[in-house]
Structures are given as C-alpha cells and as structure tokens.
Design an enzyme around this catalytic site. Structure first.
Site, PDB file in Angstrom:
ATOM      1  N   GLY A  52       0.850  -1.201   0.000  1.00 43.20           N
ATOM      2  CA  GLY A  52       0.000   0.000   0.000  1.00 43.20           C
ATOM      3  C   GLY A  52       0.877   1.240   0.000  1.00 43.20           C
ATOM      4  O   GLY A  52       0.732   2.148   0.816  1.00 43.20           O
ATOM      5  N   GLU A  79      -2.869   0.695  -8.757  1.00 43.74           N
ATOM      6  CA  GLU A  79      -3.080   2.008  -9.368  1.00 43.74           C
ATOM      7  C   GLU A  79      -3.316   1.879 -10.864  1.00 43.74           C
ATOM      8  O   GLU A  79      -2.958   0.867 -11.474  1.00 43.74           O
ATOM      9  CB  GLU A  79      -1.850   2.901  -9.104  1.00 43.74           C
ATOM     10  CG  GLU A  79      -1.547   3.123  -7.621  1.00 43.74           C
ATOM     11  CD  GLU A  79      -2.629   3.895  -6.871  1.00 43.74           C
ATOM     12  OE1 GLU A  79      -3.493   4.520  -7.520  1.00 43.74           O
ATOM     13  OE2 GLU A  79      -2.622   3.855  -5.627  1.00 43.74           O
ATOM     14  N   ASP A 115      -3.080  -6.756  -7.302  1.00 43.22           N
ATOM     15  CA  ASP A 115      -3.893  -7.012  -6.119  1.00 43.22           C
ATOM     16  C   ASP A 115      -3.071  -7.668  -5.007  1.00 43.22           C
ATOM     17  O   ASP A 115      -2.739  -8.860  -5.088  1.00 43.22           O
ATOM     18  CB  ASP A 115      -5.070  -7.912  -6.524  1.00 43.22           C
ATOM     19  CG  ASP A 115      -5.991  -8.176  -5.356  1.00 43.22           C
ATOM     20  OD1 ASP A 115      -5.798  -7.542  -4.290  1.00 43.22           O
ATOM     21  OD2 ASP A 115      -6.894  -9.014  -5.503  1.00 43.22           O
ATOM     22  N   ALA A 144      -5.703   0.098   2.224  1.00 47.52           N
ATOM     23  CA  ALA A 144      -7.078   0.527   2.508  1.00 47.52           C
ATOM     24  C   ALA A 144      -7.862   0.167   1.261  1.00 47.52           C
ATOM     25  O   ALA A 144      -7.599   0.698   0.187  1.00 47.52           O
ATOM     26  CB  ALA A 144      -7.126   2.020   2.773  1.00 47.52           C
ATOM     27  N   TYR A 239     -16.604   4.560  13.693  1.00 48.89           N
ATOM     28  CA  TYR A 239     -15.289   3.979  13.398  1.00 48.89           C
ATOM     29  C   TYR A 239     -14.891   2.939  14.459  1.00 48.89           C
ATOM     30  O   TYR A 239     -15.053   1.743  14.242  1.00 48.89           O
ATOM     31  CB  TYR A 239     -14.216   5.083  13.252  1.00 48.89           C
ATOM     32  CG  TYR A 239     -13.035   4.592  12.448  1.00 48.89           C
ATOM     33  CD1 TYR A 239     -12.809   5.015  11.157  1.00 48.89           C
ATOM     34  CD2 TYR A 239     -12.167   3.634  12.979  1.00 48.89           C
ATOM     35  CE1 TYR A 239     -11.751   4.513  10.411  1.00 48.89           C
ATOM     36  CE2 TYR A 239     -11.114   3.131  12.249  1.00 48.89           C
ATOM     37  CZ  TYR A 239     -10.909   3.578  10.972  1.00 48.89           C
ATOM     38  OH  TYR A 239      -9.868   3.067  10.246  1.00 48.89           O
ATOM     39  N   THR A 279      -7.209  11.503   3.548  1.00 51.17           N
ATOM     40  CA  THR A 279      -6.611  10.632   2.526  1.00 51.17           C
ATOM     41  C   THR A 279      -7.770  10.136   1.672  1.00 51.17           C
ATOM     42  O   THR A 279      -8.935  10.363   2.008  1.00 51.17           O
ATOM     43  CB  THR A 279      -5.882   9.401   3.128  1.00 51.17           C
ATOM     44  OG1 THR A 279      -6.854   8.576   3.773  1.00 51.17           O
ATOM     45  CG2 THR A 279      -4.784   9.771   4.101  1.00 51.17           C
TER      46      THR A 279
HETATM   47  P1  NAD Z   1      -4.872   5.426   1.042  1.00 50.18           P
HETATM   48  O1  NAD Z   1      -6.169   5.224   0.338  1.00 50.18           O
HETATM   49  O2  NAD Z   1      -4.160   6.718   0.860  1.00 50.18           O
HETATM   50  O3  NAD Z   1      -3.815   4.249   0.621  1.00 50.18           O
HETATM   51  C1  NAD Z   1      -4.198   2.941   0.341  1.00 50.18           C
HETATM   52  C2  NAD Z   1      -3.073   2.201  -0.360  1.00 50.18           C
HETATM   53  O4  NAD Z   1      -3.498   0.842  -0.558  1.00 50.18           O
HETATM   54  C3  NAD Z   1      -2.703   2.737  -1.755  1.00 50.18           C
HETATM   55  O5  NAD Z   1      -1.312   2.613  -1.947  1.00 50.18           O
HETATM   56  C4  NAD Z   1      -3.423   1.760  -2.711  1.00 50.18           C
HETATM   57  O6  NAD Z   1      -2.833   1.638  -3.996  1.00 50.18           O
HETATM   58  C5  NAD Z   1      -3.271   0.469  -1.925  1.00 50.18           C
HETATM   59  N1  NAD Z   1      -4.244  -0.569  -2.272  1.00 50.18           N
HETATM   60  C6  NAD Z   1      -5.593  -0.557  -2.103  1.00 50.18           C
HETATM   61  N2  NAD Z   1      -6.129  -1.740  -2.502  1.00 50.18           N
HETATM   62  C7  NAD Z   1      -5.094  -2.508  -2.914  1.00 50.18           C
HETATM   63  C8  NAD Z   1      -4.978  -3.834  -3.420  1.00 50.18           C
HETATM   64  N3  NAD Z   1      -6.034  -4.635  -3.564  1.00 50.18           N
HETATM   65  N4  NAD Z   1      -3.748  -4.279  -3.771  1.00 50.18           N
HETATM   66  C9  NAD Z   1      -2.642  -3.498  -3.642  1.00 50.18           C
HETATM   67  N5  NAD Z   1      -2.685  -2.258  -3.133  1.00 50.18           N
HETATM   68  C10 NAD Z   1      -3.891  -1.766  -2.782  1.00 50.18           C
HETATM   69  O7  NAD Z   1      -5.169   5.113   2.570  1.00 50.18           O
HETATM   70  P2  NAD Z   1      -4.540   5.579   3.963  1.00 50.18           P
HETATM   71  O8  NAD Z   1      -5.500   6.503   4.615  1.00 50.18           O
HETATM   72  O9  NAD Z   1      -3.105   5.952   3.830  1.00 50.18           O
HETATM   73  O10 NAD Z   1      -4.672   4.216   4.767  1.00 50.18           O
HETATM   74  C11 NAD Z   1      -3.607   3.317   4.959  1.00 50.18           C
HETATM   75  C12 NAD Z   1      -3.807   2.639   6.302  1.00 50.18           C
HETATM   76  O11 NAD Z   1      -3.724   3.634   7.346  1.00 50.18           O
HETATM   77  C13 NAD Z   1      -5.184   1.960   6.439  1.00 50.18           C
HETATM   78  O12 NAD Z   1      -5.040   0.773   7.164  1.00 50.18           O
HETATM   79  C14 NAD Z   1      -5.959   2.983   7.266  1.00 50.18           C
HETATM   80  O13 NAD Z   1      -7.012   2.402   8.001  1.00 50.18           O
HETATM   81  C15 NAD Z   1      -4.857   3.504   8.176  1.00 50.18           C
HETATM   82  N6  NAD Z   1      -5.148   4.793   8.836  1.00 50.18           N
HETATM   83  C16 NAD Z   1      -5.643   5.860   8.126  1.00 50.18           C
HETATM   84  C17 NAD Z   1      -5.959   7.033   8.810  1.00 50.18           C
HETATM   85  C18 NAD Z   1      -6.530   8.236   8.088  1.00 50.18           C
HETATM   86  O14 NAD Z   1      -7.087   9.120   8.737  1.00 50.18           O
HETATM   87  N7  NAD Z   1      -6.380   8.328   6.783  1.00 50.18           N
HETATM   88  C19 NAD Z   1      -5.723   7.141  10.196  1.00 50.18           C
HETATM   89  C20 NAD Z   1      -5.161   6.058  10.856  1.00 50.18           C
HETATM   90  C21 NAD Z   1      -4.892   4.881  10.175  1.00 50.18           C
END
Ligand code: NAD
Length: 397
Positions: A52, A79, A115, A144, A239, A279
């Site tokens: 990710g 992507e 994936d 995510a 949440y 995000t």
């Molecule tokens: P984001 O949407 O910015 O990033 C998601 C990443 O996952 C991307 O790189 C995307 O290409 C990749 N991805 C999604 N599906 C995929 C798949 N099937 N195969 C390969 N890659 C895949 O999300 P984010 O907010 O950075 O979240 C990342 C983690 O951080 C999550 O676990 C989220 O719960 C956690 N988090 C987010 C927040 C927030 O407020 N944004 C806060 C705390 C924790």
C-alpha cells in the site's frame, strides 16, 4: 492536456502528474530536514516492503524508509496507468515521481502494481525480494481497500462502513456540495461485520508474513507494522466501535499471531495507531470529513497539526526504531495522542455541538481540509501551473 480537478462526491477522478511529483518532493524534503532524528537509532531498516505504498500513510512510510534511513524499498499498490486521453491515478504519479527521485539519488526502488490480496502478487514480491534484496527487515502493511477476493475460494468480500448494535444518527459534511446534513446509519448485520473483517482485518497481513517466512525472505528480527485508527467518543459510533473498528481489532489478534508464529525469527509485529487525516480512504467514511475539518482547526491553533509524513517520521524515529519504545496495553504504538487527549477532544466536541451549515466555514478549517483533499490528487500545489498543457504519460522506471 490541461488538467483541472474533476471532483465527484468524495473522490477526484483525475490527478495531476506535476502536482503529485511536487507533493512527493515536499515529503522527501521534510524527511531530509529531520536527518538527526533518524541517525540517532542504532538498528535501522535496510530492505523494506511497503504494502500500500503509493498514497497516504504507505507513501509516507516508503519515503521515510528511503530518505530517513537510506533503505531499499519494494512497494505494492493498485493504481491505474495514464493513457493519452485519461490521467493516471494519483498513486501512479506519486510512484513514478518516487522512482525517479530515488533512482537519481542512487537508491533501489521497485513497485509491483496489482492485487496485494492475491497469491500471484505475493509470489511476484517474493521473486523480486530474492532477486534484489535477499531478505526484508521491515514490512509495512498500509492497505485501505473496499473489497478483497479470498485467495483460496475466490469469494469477493466487501467492507461496509456501518455502526454495530444500533442505528446512529449524526451530522456529516458533504465535501462535494459543501453541505452539512444529517445521516442516519443503520446497524450492520453479522454478515456485513464478518465481511468487513475479511477485507480490512489482519488475515491478509498474516498471509503476507507467512508467505515471506516460508520463502526464506524474512530477516532475523524483522519488524512489521499495520496501521489503525482508534479515535475517541466522537468517531467511535462510526469507526472504533463500528464495522471498520471490528476489522481493526482483528489487527491486534493478527499482530499477536505473527509474533507467536514467527518467534524463531524473532519477528516483532505491532499495530500502529495514527491520527485522522485527509486521505482517499478517510474521505469515503461518513462523519470523518466533518470531524477532520474540526480537528484541523483545533490542532492548528494548538500547534500540533501533523500530516502523514510528520506522523510517520515520529513513528519510525520514536517508536519502530527507538530503544525501549513505549507501547499501550495492547502493545500498539500510539502516534495519535495529540488528537485523542482529553483537552483537545473537549475543544473538538464543543465545536462539533455548535457546527451548522451557517457557521461551518468559520468553526471548521474548511480551507485546510479542501486544500489537503485537492493535494491528494496533485492539485492546489504551490509552484504548479494548472493552466499549462502537460503530458499525462508518466512511466515507472
Ligand atoms: P490510502 O487510500 O491513501 O492508501 C491505500 C493504499 O493501498 C494505496 O497505496 C493503494 O494503492 C493500496 N491498495 C488498495 N487496494 C489494494 C490492493 N487490492 N492491492 C494493492 N494495493 C492496494 O489510505 P490511507 O488513509 O493511507 O490508509 C492506509 C492505512 O492507514 C489503512 O489501514 C488505514 O485504516 C490507516 N489509517 C488511516 C488514517 C486516516 O485518517 N487516513 C488514520 C489512521 C490509520
């Protein structure tokens, strides 16, 4: 092509290659400015797998590993590539820019697009690790995703963002229409809870570690972390205590299972709790845009506001690679204290109770929220000419 933002609901359907590159540059510059914080740590990441890696917290983790510690990074993401007529996704452009910068700076960077839940992608990653890195000593799990195909049965599970136990009526903010309104969210049924845990719980994190260990790709003492959001009373109904919270609880189970299963290799697994930020993933969760625009207001006034890159710099320097790093009672690394402490939450709650359509722009950091949202897609970045004709094609070299 002249590229202007096309916002549809909680997503922007296009992205700007130069704006995305500028955002990657800003994160690299921030990381380089923090050099001393990283240098102080004895045990440093050298070969890092980021699952990710292309946006949000995962991209920040990759940049911190590479530019904070000089680590080689293998990234996994999902992507879309650009065509002559349609831009690529922001994650595509971020990755192209990261490769270009890392290679120019003499660093290894490779990314597999596909994936991450599938066995094929895991096999490809193992092949790349064997060929290029030998073993990995840090695995960051930052996926995510709204759905996951089970790698054995092929069944596709979808996650749901619903309360658990009882219906919940709350205020929310529609970013597209700039409108505060009330939403009534029905409680999830057992199937929906189960399916959300399947998608966003710890099973796939465990499968990654098992596959890497079986292939001999985990270094002795390997660190691994998966990201969670815990939050407080205002966000718990949608949440922490909701379907997504149930999935996140499963990460704690998975962390313990990984430590036990891979004890011979001394693998250390931790869930890391990060603060709420704009995000692509968080924009899709009801309530979060309103909550985030209020915490931005409060935390900027307190001088405690942080973005992904600042949070992850702290996580690496003061937790993952610090001696005797502090954890909570569930062995989680907590980077969310500046958001979840009682005094800050009380200020946010006071604003939450008062906020209406009429006073929203005054009480919340509407401008900050919108700017961050557009910047996720490479828009609203300083120094980028959005009227200029740009080639949308960027390759991952
Ligand atoms: P984001 O949407 O910015 O990033 C998601 C990443 O996952 C991307 O790189 C995307 O290409 C990749 N991805 C999604 N599906 C995929 C798949 N099937 N195969 C390969 N890659 C895949 O999300 P984010 O907010 O950075 O979240 C990342 C983690 O951080 C999550 O676990 C989220 O719960 C956690 N988090 C987010 C927040 C927030 O407020 N944004 C806060 C705390 C924790």
């Amino acid at each position: 092509m002249v590229i202007q933002p096309k916002v549809r609901g909680f997503i922007c359907t296009n992205a700007h290659p130069e704006g995305c590159a500028a955002s990657v540059d800003n994160q690299i510059a921030f990381t380089q400015s923090q050099g001393e914080r990283f240098a102080a740590n004895a045990n440093q990441p050298k070969n890092v797998l980021v699952i990710g890696c292309s946006t949000g917290y995962g991209l920040a983790s990759r940049i911190t590993a590479a530019y904070g510690y000089g680590a080689k990074t293998l990234g996994i993401c999902f992507e879309k590539a650009p065509t002559e007529r349609k831009t690529g996704t922001a994650g595509w452009y971020n990755t192209a820019a990261f490769h270009e910068r890392a290679h120019a700076d003499g660093m290894y960077a490779k990314t597999l697009n596909g994936d991450a839940f599938s066995n094929e992608l895991k096999a490809q990653a193992i092949e790349a690790i064997k060929a290029d890195l030998g073993k990995v000593d840090l695995v960051v799990y930052s996926l995510a995703s709204p759905r996951r195909a089970d790698p054995v049965s092929g069944t596709v599970f979808k996650s749901t963002l619903k309360p658990v136990g009882q219906a919940y009526t709350t205020k929310t903010y529609d970013t597209d229409k700039d409108l505060i309104h009330t939403v009534e969210l029905e409680p999830a049924n057992e199937q929906e809870i189960h399916d959300t845990v399947k998608v966003m719980g710890g099973e796939d994190w465990e499968l990654w570690l098992d596959a890497l260990a079986d292939a001999g790709c985990l270094a002795e003492g390997c660190e691994t972390t998966a990201y969670t959001y815990i939050g407080k009373e205002l966000t718990w109904p949608i949440y922490g205590q909701a379907t997504i919270g149930k999935a996140k609880e499963d990460l704690d189970r998975a962390a313990a299972a990984i430590r036990t299963k891979h004890a011979q290799l001394n693998v250390d697994a931790h869930v890391s709790s990060l603060k709420a930020l704009v995000t692509q993933a968080s924009s899709a969760i009801p309530v979060m845009p309103l909550y985030i625009s209020l915490i931005y207001k409060v935390m900027k006034e307190e001088g405690t506001h942080e973005g992904c890159i600042e949070q992850i710099a702290g996580l690496f320097a003061e937790r993952l690679y610090a001696d005797n790093a502090e954890t909570d009672e569930t062995r989680r690394y907590r980077m969310d204290g500046k958001e979840t402490n009682d005094a800050t939450q009380a200020k946010i709650k006071a604003l939450w109770d008062q906020v209406t359509q009429e006073n929203f722009h005054e009480l919340a950091d509407y401008k900050g929220y919108h700017q961050d949202f557009l910047q996720l897609f490479g828009f609203a970045m300083d120094g980028v000419d959005y009227d200029a004709d740009v080639d949308p094609i960027r390759e991952w070299k």
